[in-house]
Scaffold this motif. Sequence first.
Motif, PDB file in Angstrom:
ATOM      1  N   UNK A 166      53.762  39.812  54.255  1.00 40.82           N
ATOM      2  CA  UNK A 166      53.186  40.483  55.418  1.00 40.82           C
ATOM      3  C   UNK A 166      52.317  41.631  54.911  1.00 40.82           C
ATOM      4  N   UNK A 167      51.024  41.490  55.103  1.00 42.05           N
ATOM      5  CA  UNK A 167      50.081  42.498  54.587  1.00 42.05           C
ATOM      6  C   UNK A 167      50.315  43.877  55.193  1.00 42.05           C
ATOM      7  N   UNK A 168      50.967  43.910  56.372  1.00 44.91           N
ATOM      8  CA  UNK A 168      51.208  45.190  57.037  1.00 44.91           C
ATOM      9  C   UNK A 168      52.549  45.817  56.655  1.00 44.91           C
ATOM     10  N   UNK A 169      53.374  45.048  55.945  1.00 46.12           N
ATOM     11  CA  UNK A 169      54.700  45.537  55.576  1.00 46.12           C
ATOM     12  C   UNK A 169      54.748  45.775  54.066  1.00 46.12           C
ATOM     13  N   UNK A 170      54.843  47.030  53.621  1.00 51.07           N
ATOM     14  CA  UNK A 170      54.837  47.329  52.186  1.00 51.07           C
ATOM     15  C   UNK A 170      56.029  46.718  51.442  1.00 51.07           C
ATOM     16  N   UNK A 171      57.064  46.318  52.187  1.00 51.40           N
ATOM     17  CA  UNK A 171      58.226  45.701  51.538  1.00 51.40           C
ATOM     18  C   UNK A 171      58.027  44.195  51.331  1.00 51.40           C
ATOM     19  N   UNK A 172      56.983  43.661  51.970  1.00 50.67           N
ATOM     20  CA  UNK A 172      56.716  42.210  51.859  1.00 50.67           C
ATOM     21  C   UNK A 172      55.243  41.970  51.527  1.00 50.67           C
ATOM     22  N   UNK A 173      54.777  42.566  50.439  1.00 53.90           N
ATOM     23  CA  UNK A 173      53.353  42.417  50.114  1.00 53.90           C
ATOM     24  C   UNK A 173      53.005  40.972  49.764  1.00 53.90           C
ATOM     25  N   UNK A 174      51.828  40.494  50.165  1.00 56.37           N
ATOM     26  CA  UNK A 174      51.401  39.151  49.783  1.00 56.37           C
ATOM     27  C   UNK A 174      51.337  39.009  48.262  1.00 56.37           C
ATOM     28  N   UNK A 175      51.732  37.874  47.783  1.00 56.54           N
ATOM     29  CA  UNK A 175      51.692  37.616  46.338  1.00 56.54           C
ATOM     30  C   UNK A 175      50.231  37.499  45.891  1.00 56.54           C
ATOM     31  N   UNK A 176      49.879  38.238  44.854  1.00 55.68           N
ATOM     32  CA  UNK A 176      48.524  38.155  44.314  1.00 55.68           C
ATOM     33  C   UNK A 176      48.481  37.063  43.238  1.00 55.68           C
ATOM     34  N   UNK A 177      47.523  36.164  43.381  1.00 53.07           N
ATOM     35  CA  UNK A 177      47.403  35.058  42.432  1.00 53.07           C
ATOM     36  C   UNK A 177      46.009  35.075  41.820  1.00 53.07           C
ATOM     37  N   UNK A 178      45.941  35.159  40.512  1.00 55.75           N
ATOM     38  CA  UNK A 178      44.668  35.108  39.791  1.00 55.75           C
ATOM     39  C   UNK A 178      44.754  33.935  38.828  1.00 55.75           C
ATOM     40  N   UNK A 179      44.012  32.870  39.139  1.00 56.19           N
ATOM     41  CA  UNK A 179      44.119  31.656  38.317  1.00 56.19           C
ATOM     42  C   UNK A 179      42.744  31.082  37.978  1.00 56.19           C
ATOM     43  N   UNK A 180      41.997  31.764  37.117  1.00 56.39           N
ATOM     44  CA  UNK A 180      40.733  31.158  36.674  1.00 56.39           C
ATOM     45  C   UNK A 180      41.024  29.846  35.963  1.00 56.39           C
TER      46      UNK A 180
END
Length: 213
Positions: free
Chosen positions: A96-110
């Motif tokens: 949940x982008x609005x909940x700091x306890x449930x941040x979206x997982x960041x994925x960087x996969x070049x």
Amino acid sequence: PIKVVVPGEKEPSPIAPAKDSKIDDKPVTMKLDLGGNVWIIATLEGDTLTMIKIRYTDKKTSSVLAKRRDKKPDKACIKQETFAESCFKGDVPEEDAKDPKKPPIKVVVPGEKEPSPIAPAKDSKIDDKPVTMKLDLGGNVWIIATLEGDTLTMIKIRYTDKKTSSVLAKRRDKKPDKACIKQETFAESCFKGDVPEEDAKDPKKPPIKVVVP
């Protein structure tokens, strides 16, 4: 009824996650090729295994298919050598982008092109002439070429195993670009020209002989 037995084997994906791939800014430590440019990538933080299933459409573009977070992963699932598709289990992460306890997982996969596990041997030939250029297109697909005079003959092949290959296409270019007659600059764009005329009954149009061990 005709019985057809066609055992298959998984074709390696032409595109693979690059070495600098990350999940939540942490390096990817496990990855698994599911074929068709679909991969599972994973990272371990403490005892928690975070896994992402992704699909590449090209080296610069990927999409996330599914996510899992396993707080009690099997021991086999935290090592690259034993990481398997069965490891992809656990909870779907709450994001949940609005909940700091449930941040979206960041994925960087070049992505980067995965080299084909099977390659044409050094004694490969086209019409009894040594292959002088070869290009890996990924997924065990290759372009091989030989130059006779000013004519460049090219064959696109696919290996199913080390002893078996099939011809996908043929081209003969009587005026090849200079870059196309050197291994260092031979590229996929070189695969152009005429489709060779081949007729086993016509001595002027003999079928091209391809030997690609």
